[in-house]
Enzyme design. Structure first.
Site, PDB file in Angstrom:
ATOM      1  N   CYS A   1       2.559  -1.473   8.759  1.00 58.81           N
ATOM      2  CA  CYS A   1       3.543  -2.510   9.062  1.00 58.81           C
ATOM      3  C   CYS A   1       4.171  -2.350  10.456  1.00 58.81           C
ATOM      4  O   CYS A   1       3.532  -2.623  11.452  1.00 58.81           O
ATOM      5  CB  CYS A   1       4.597  -2.558   7.963  1.00 58.81           C
ATOM      6  SG  CYS A   1       5.541  -4.103   7.902  1.00 58.81           S
TER       7      CYS A   1
ATOM      8  N   LYS B   1       3.963   6.675   7.441  1.00 62.14           N
ATOM      9  CA  LYS B   1       4.453   5.695   8.409  1.00 62.14           C
ATOM     10  C   LYS B   1       5.359   6.346   9.441  1.00 62.14           C
ATOM     11  O   LYS B   1       6.316   7.054   9.100  1.00 62.14           O
ATOM     12  CB  LYS B   1       5.200   4.589   7.653  1.00 62.14           C
ATOM     13  CG  LYS B   1       5.641   3.415   8.501  1.00 62.14           C
ATOM     14  CD  LYS B   1       6.266   2.342   7.615  1.00 62.14           C
ATOM     15  CE  LYS B   1       6.659   1.112   8.391  1.00 62.14           C
ATOM     16  NZ  LYS B   1       7.257   0.075   7.508  1.00 62.14           N
TER      17      LYS B   1
ATOM     18  N   GLU C   1       1.306  -2.213   1.815  1.00 59.22           N
ATOM     19  CA  GLU C   1       2.323  -1.173   1.888  1.00 59.22           C
ATOM     20  C   GLU C   1       3.065  -1.090   0.549  1.00 59.22           C
ATOM     21  O   GLU C   1       3.366  -2.118  -0.075  1.00 59.22           O
ATOM     22  CB  GLU C   1       3.283  -1.553   3.020  1.00 59.22           C
ATOM     23  CG  GLU C   1       4.460  -0.651   3.248  1.00 59.22           C
ATOM     24  CD  GLU C   1       5.347  -1.160   4.391  1.00 59.22           C
ATOM     25  OE1 GLU C   1       6.229  -0.402   4.811  1.00 59.22           O
ATOM     26  OE2 GLU C   1       5.160  -2.306   4.852  1.00 59.22           O
TER      27      GLU C   1
END
Length: 296
Positions: A158, A125, A54
């Site tokens: 994540c 995300k 990330e």
């Protein structure tokens, strides 16, 4: 730096790689250059799909929105995206890399997906963690699935992995494998070499959906924030097939996966299939999610 040798593979398997890096906050050109070196090492070991962490180009702990805006780039036209796209084309691989994306006045914690023929698309995300909420907008591209020559590829970043709906929806949309660029931080009670909550969640998501997960984390301490490292690759039955990596070193993990066999293995026995056994009479087929917007 430790480089993991690829295990023996059957002829129907492909190799995938998780690349664990140590980016320096704000040193975008140097971070991208180092990532290219490590991706080249993964490709030299036969990896056809390589995943970077990330925010691999910028670092994670922004001091302000102004700093985040200054370091973010457009996708796919910005210099980091262009370098990674050219790398994927040159090596003939598929590459997923976390990036701070600027789109007009909006910022996204995103991933660029590239392949042998160039840019495939972007993932943004969906679930923002902590101070990310000060800098980024929640993702607005849904959960796209990208078609490759070896299988269908999804992406989660994540904290997305804390939501079982993410892996379930990707599986229902046809994904065989999920790239997980991540910047895991310690959870309460976690020790550097002990069990990681992120590992438990990855194993559960893989097993309950028949998905292979390639999780690429970072290492180091940035502006006081430590990162877990411990990257790993999880097979579709939920067992670790490479890693966990160390908590403090750059590493390249490579493992063979057979996505056709993984898809067949969703049939657990004569009676049970991890996706077909869902009680769709009790809950919605797609959990109320909209279709992913079409990307150019």
């Amino acid at each position: 730096m430790q480089v993991s040798p690829p295990p023996d593979a059957t002829s129907s398997a492909i190799h995938v790689a998780s690349v664990q890096t140590a980016p320096v906050m704000g040193e975008v050109a140097a971070n991208v250059a180092r990532s290219i070196e490590l991706v080249e090492q993964a490709a030299a070991q036969g990896a056809r799909l390589v995943v970077l962490p990330e925010l691999a180009n910028t670092g994670y702990v922004f001091a302000s929105r102004q700093e985040a805006h200054a370091l973010a780039e457009t996708v796919p036209d910005g210099p980091s995206s262009q370098a990674w796209i050219a790398l994927a084309q040159r090596l003939g691989i598929y590459l997923v890399a976390g990036i701070a994306e600027r789109s007009g006045g909006r910022l996204y914690n995103a991933a660029v997906i590239a392949g042998p023929d160039g840019y495939l698309g972007t993932y943004r995300k969906l679930h923002l963690w902590g101070d990310e909420n000060l800098f980024f907008e929640p993702g607005d591209l849904g959960l796209p699935v990208f078609h490759t020559e070896f299988g269908r590829l999804g992406v989660a970043i994540c904290y997305d992995g804390w939501f079982p709906e993410v892996y379930r929806l990707l599986a229902l949309r046809g994904a065989d494998i999920v790239a997980v660029p991540t910047n895991w931080v310690p959870m309460p009670g976690q020790t550097p070499d002990g069990p990681a909550m992120a590992h438990a969640l990855a194993a559960a998501g893989a097993h309950s959906n028949g998905l292979t997960l390639v999780c690429a984390d970072r290492v180091g301490v940035e502006r006081g924030q430590p990162f877990v490292g411990r990257s790993l690759i999880v097979g579709s039955q939920g067992w670790t097939v490479a890693g966990p990596a160390s908590h403090d070193r750059e590493e390249v993990l490579v493992a063979p996966v057979d996505l056709a066999a993984s898809r067949r293995a969703r049939q657990l026995n004569d009676f049970n299939h991890v996706l077909r056994d869902r009680r769709r009479d009790l809950y919605d087929e797609l959990l109320g999610a909209a279709e992913a917007p079409r990307q150019r």
